[in-house]
Design a protein around this motif. Structure first.
Motif, mmCIF file in Angstrom:
data_model
loop_
_atom_site.group_PDB
_atom_site.id
_atom_site.type_symbol
_atom_site.label_atom_id
_atom_site.label_comp_id
_atom_site.label_asym_id
_atom_site.label_seq_id
_atom_site.Cartn_x
_atom_site.Cartn_y
_atom_site.Cartn_z
ATOM 1 N N SER A 39 5.213 -1.363 -7.627
ATOM 2 C CA SER A 39 5.232 -0.085 -6.945
ATOM 3 C C SER A 39 4.012 -0.023 -6.025
ATOM 4 O O SER A 39 3.040 -0.760 -6.196
ATOM 5 C CB SER A 39 5.212 1.052 -7.958
ATOM 6 N N SER A 40 4.059 0.870 -5.052
ATOM 7 C CA SER A 40 2.960 0.993 -4.074
ATOM 8 C C SER A 40 1.664 1.381 -4.760
ATOM 9 O O SER A 40 1.654 2.103 -5.758
ATOM 10 C CB SER A 40 3.326 2.030 -3.027
ATOM 11 N N ARG A 41 0.553 0.887 -4.207
ATOM 12 C CA ARG A 41 -0.771 1.119 -4.794
ATOM 13 C C ARG A 41 -1.754 1.565 -3.711
ATOM 14 O O ARG A 41 -1.619 1.193 -2.550
ATOM 15 C CB ARG A 41 -1.332 -0.171 -5.420
ATOM 16 N N ASP A 42 -2.768 2.326 -4.131
ATOM 17 C CA ASP A 42 -3.859 2.693 -3.233
ATOM 18 C C ASP A 42 -4.978 1.659 -3.252
ATOM 19 O O ASP A 42 -5.740 1.541 -2.314
ATOM 20 C CB ASP A 42 -4.461 4.041 -3.635
ATOM 21 N N HIS B 268 0.857 -1.187 0.000
ATOM 22 C CA HIS B 268 0.000 0.000 0.000
ATOM 23 C C HIS B 268 0.892 1.235 0.000
ATOM 24 O O HIS B 268 2.044 1.187 0.451
ATOM 25 C CB HIS B 268 -0.910 -0.011 1.233
ATOM 26 N N THR B 269 0.365 2.354 -0.479
ATOM 27 C CA THR B 269 1.152 3.584 -0.522
ATOM 28 C C THR B 269 1.571 4.060 0.867
ATOM 29 O O THR B 269 2.526 4.818 0.986
ATOM 30 C CB THR B 269 0.377 4.713 -1.231
ATOM 31 N N SER B 270 0.891 3.595 1.901
ATOM 32 C CA SER B 270 1.273 3.985 3.263
ATOM 33 C C SER B 270 2.430 3.151 3.804
ATOM 34 O O SER B 270 2.934 3.419 4.889
ATOM 35 C CB SER B 270 0.069 3.874 4.205
ATOM 36 N N ASP B 271 2.842 2.139 3.057
ATOM 37 C CA ASP B 271 3.940 1.264 3.476
ATOM 38 C C ASP B 271 5.215 1.595 2.706
ATOM 39 O O ASP B 271 5.171 2.129 1.606
ATOM 40 C CB ASP B 271 3.569 -0.208 3.250
ATOM 41 N N ASP B 272 6.333 1.228 3.277
ATOM 42 C CA ASP B 272 7.635 1.454 2.668
ATOM 43 C C ASP B 272 7.974 0.249 1.788
ATOM 44 O O ASP B 272 8.304 -0.823 2.297
ATOM 45 C CB ASP B 272 8.679 1.660 3.769
ATOM 46 N N ARG B 273 7.880 0.419 0.475
ATOM 47 C CA ARG B 273 8.127 -0.680 -0.469
ATOM 48 C C ARG B 273 9.532 -1.260 -0.301
ATOM 49 O O ARG B 273 9.715 -2.476 -0.293
ATOM 50 C CB ARG B 273 7.931 -0.182 -1.897
ATOM 51 N N THR C 49 9.346 -0.656 -13.000
ATOM 52 C CA THR C 49 8.869 -0.141 -11.714
ATOM 53 C C THR C 49 8.593 -1.258 -10.713
ATOM 54 O O THR C 49 7.982 -1.033 -9.679
ATOM 55 C CB THR C 49 7.585 0.679 -11.907
#
Length: 132
Positions: A128-131, A83-88, A112
């Motif tokens: 990549s991070s996703r919502d 998630h976009t709130s996590d550090d990939r 990516t």
């Protein structure tokens, strides 16, 4: 009639060890274990399973033992996304610390996603991070 994606089956020399690795990697739950297979489901599948229509119950992963070695690149692989709130990068580092390895399948330097392999060599991607 609706078909349900019931599970994805993964072959392994040590199906129990590989299932345990994926359970840790994904935070999923072992729901069945025998000499012939180990089944994993996301924790919400058990929580919501009885309340969802048949075709909406999420799929699981099933690990089965095989004697033959893996040969070549997977023709099917899992794409995972934080998630976009996590550090990939931290998530990739965590997967590497529990036994994943980086793999070059010809993806090139400009992509990516990161291609990794589980301890049995099965490739998967961290996107990549996703919502959503």
């Amino acid at each position: 009639m609706a078909l349900r994606w019931y599970s994805t089956v993964v072959e392994s020399h040590d199906h129990r060890a590989l299932a345990a690795w994926w359970a840790e990697a994904l935070g999923w739950t072992v729901t069945y274990e025998s000499d012939d297979e180990v089944s994993l489901v996301p924790p919400w599948a058990e929580e919501l399973g009885g309340r969802l229509p048949f075709e909406q119950v999420p799929p699981g992963l099933v690990f089965v033992p095989v004697e033959h070695p893996k040969s070549g690149k997977n023709r099917l692989h899992l794409d995972l996304a934080p998630h976009t709130s996590d550090d990939r990068d931290a998530e990739i580092a965590r997967l590497l610390s529990i036994g994943a390895t980086r793999v070059d399948v010809g993806q090139g330097p400009e992509v990516t996603w990161e291609v990794l392999a589980d301890p049995d060599g099965n490739e998967f991607c961290v996107l990549s991070s996703r919502d959503e």
